[in-house]
Write an enzyme that holds these catalytic residues in place. Structure first.
Site, PDB file in Angstrom:
ATOM      1  N   ASP A  67       0.803  -1.327   0.077  1.00  0.00           N
ATOM      2  CA  ASP A  67      -0.180   0.027  -0.015  1.00  0.00           C
ATOM      3  C   ASP A  67       0.811   1.366  -0.026  1.00  0.00           C
ATOM      4  OD1 ASP A  67      -2.408  -1.352  -0.204  1.00  0.00           O
ATOM      5  OD2 ASP A  67      -2.594  -1.353   2.184  1.00  0.00           O
ATOM      6  N   GLY A  68       2.052   1.244   0.704  1.00  0.00           N
ATOM      7  CA  GLY A  68       2.810   2.475   0.639  1.00  0.00           C
ATOM      8  C   GLY A  68       3.440   2.620  -0.786  1.00  0.00           C
ATOM      9  N   ASN A 138      -5.346   8.133   1.936  1.00  0.00           N
ATOM     10  CA  ASN A 138      -5.883   7.405   3.247  1.00  0.00           C
ATOM     11  C   ASN A 138      -6.268   8.390   4.119  1.00  0.00           C
ATOM     12  OD1 ASN A 138      -5.926   4.784   2.375  1.00  0.00           O
ATOM     13  ND2 ASN A 138      -4.097   4.246   3.448  1.00  0.00           N
ATOM     14  N   ASP A 168      -4.977  10.199  22.249  1.00  0.00           N
ATOM     15  CA  ASP A 168      -3.800   9.894  21.343  1.00  0.00           C
ATOM     16  C   ASP A 168      -3.852  10.741  19.959  1.00  0.00           C
ATOM     17  OD1 ASP A 168      -2.811   8.464  23.451  1.00  0.00           O
ATOM     18  OD2 ASP A 168      -2.931   6.443  22.104  1.00  0.00           O
ATOM     19  N   THR A 179     -10.807   2.043   5.880  1.00  0.00           N
ATOM     20  CA  THR A 179     -10.474   0.540   6.156  1.00  0.00           C
ATOM     21  C   THR A 179      -9.028   0.556   6.641  1.00  0.00           C
ATOM     22  OG1 THR A 179      -9.949   0.331   4.028  1.00  0.00           O
ATOM     23  CG2 THR A 179     -12.100  -0.466   4.650  1.00  0.00           C
ATOM     24  N   TYR A 181      -6.092   3.008   9.197  1.00  0.00           N
ATOM     25  CA  TYR A 181      -5.993   3.514  10.900  1.00  0.00           C
ATOM     26  C   TYR A 181      -7.234   3.960  11.462  1.00  0.00           C
ATOM     27  CZ  TYR A 181      -3.438   5.434  14.833  1.00  0.00           C
ATOM     28  OH  TYR A 181      -2.729   5.867  15.798  1.00  0.00           O
ATOM     29  N   LEU A 183     -10.112   2.537  10.887  1.00  0.00           N
ATOM     30  CA  LEU A 183     -10.907   1.213  11.358  1.00  0.00           C
ATOM     31  C   LEU A 183     -10.259   0.878  12.615  1.00  0.00           C
ATOM     32  CD1 LEU A 183     -13.011  -1.026  10.664  1.00  0.00           C
ATOM     33  CD2 LEU A 183     -11.101  -2.042   9.034  1.00  0.00           C
ATOM     34  N   SER A 184      -8.845   0.772  12.943  1.00  0.00           N
ATOM     35  CA  SER A 184      -8.057   0.219  13.694  1.00  0.00           C
ATOM     36  C   SER A 184      -8.538   1.001  15.306  1.00  0.00           C
ATOM     37  CB  SER A 184      -6.861   0.171  13.622  1.00  0.00           C
ATOM     38  OG  SER A 184      -6.202  -0.700  12.580  1.00  0.00           O
TER      39      SER A 184
END
Length: 280
Positions: A67-68, A138, A168, A179, A181, A183-184
């Site tokens: 993805d990067g 993203n 944070d 979908t 960071y 999503l996490s």
């Protein structure tokens, strides 16, 4: 059709896959050239960066990597209006719509023009002190510059205060980035075809800080809150890291430009969710 292939050699097989991809495309009548990303040992004397000059005359771009690699190429492709296809060599490769075992079929279809283009929204933001706008496929992440400190951030929609986050940090994500960071951090998954953005708190010190989805024409502003202490940093797709002054602000919204993602069916996003996220 003239197709640019690009990749970064963090993985030793990248050069091999680039050459194989070029061979498949040429067998179907396409013209190809390779433009390695920074750090890649340029094969065939190719240049070392994607820009308007190296992409001059290209009709499409194929990235080989994770993805990067895709994120790095996609924003330049958006600026130039070029469609982009990702061949996945990464662990997840969520943005890629072609796996290694699909190369023969999908690259052949690409060369023949047998594909669709899905427009993916980009975030564009102005930040106090930044020399140029921040662009993200993203997400934009605002977080503490000191690892053990939380941040106090005020979030506004247009001119209306909508949230204060102590934790944070805060994520501003596109539907594509919903979908990642976001999503996490507990944010919702958005259909990639939606024109909108989602704001998600990261480990907020409150049970009353749900993620909020905003319409495409909204402008989101993030400012340091009254209790903020210490430095704040902003990251754009994990590629940039710039400081936000104590009296500064980030102003973000959807860009007029979009990424033209090459797809081969209308459910690629949901296939990726099912195959690449559900089993993790």
């Amino acid at each position: 059709m003239r197709i640019c292939l690009t990749g970064y050699n963090a993985k030793p097989e990248t050069a091999r896959v680039l050459d194989r991809a070029a061979e498949i495309l040429r067998c179907e009548g396409a013209e190809t050239f390779i433009v390695p990303q920074s750090g890649f040992d340029a094969p065939h004397g190719a240049a070392n960066a994607l820009d308007a000059q190296t992409l001059d005359g290209a009709d499409a771009v194929v990235t080989v990597g994770g993805d990067g690699t895709m994120l790095h190429a996609a924003k330049e492709c958006a600026r130039l209006g070029l469609p982009v296809l990702g061949v996945n060599l990464g662990r997840t490769g969520f943005l890629a719509t072609c796996e290694l075992d699909e190369m023969e079929t999908k690259l052949s279809r690409l060369a023949k023009g047998d594909f669709s283009v899905e427009h993916r929204a980009l975030l564009q933001a102005e930040c106090t002190g930044a020399k140029a706008p921040l662009i993200a496929l993203n997400d934009l992440v605002i977080y503490s510059g000191e690892r053990r400190q939380t941040v106090d951030l005020d979030v506004f929609c247009d001119v209306m205060p909508v949230s204060n986050c102590r934790g944070d940090g805060v994520i501003l994500a596109t539907p594509t980035g919903s979908t990642a960071y976001s999503l996490s951090a507990g944010g919702p998954i958005l259909d990639a075809r939606i024109r909108g953005l989602v704001v998600t708190s990261i480990c907020a010190h409150s049970l009353q800080r749900p993620a909020i989805v905003f319409a495409a024409d909204r402008r989101i502003t993030v400012r340091p809150g009254p209790d903020q202490r210490g430095p704040i940093l902003i990251s754009s797709d994990g590629e940039q890291e710039i400081p936000l002054p104590a009296d500064g602000e980030l102003r973000a919204g959807l860009s007029e430009k979009s990424v033209k993602l090459i797809t081969f069916n209308g459910t690629d996003q949901f296939d990726a969710i099912d195959k690449k996220l559900r089993g993790r």
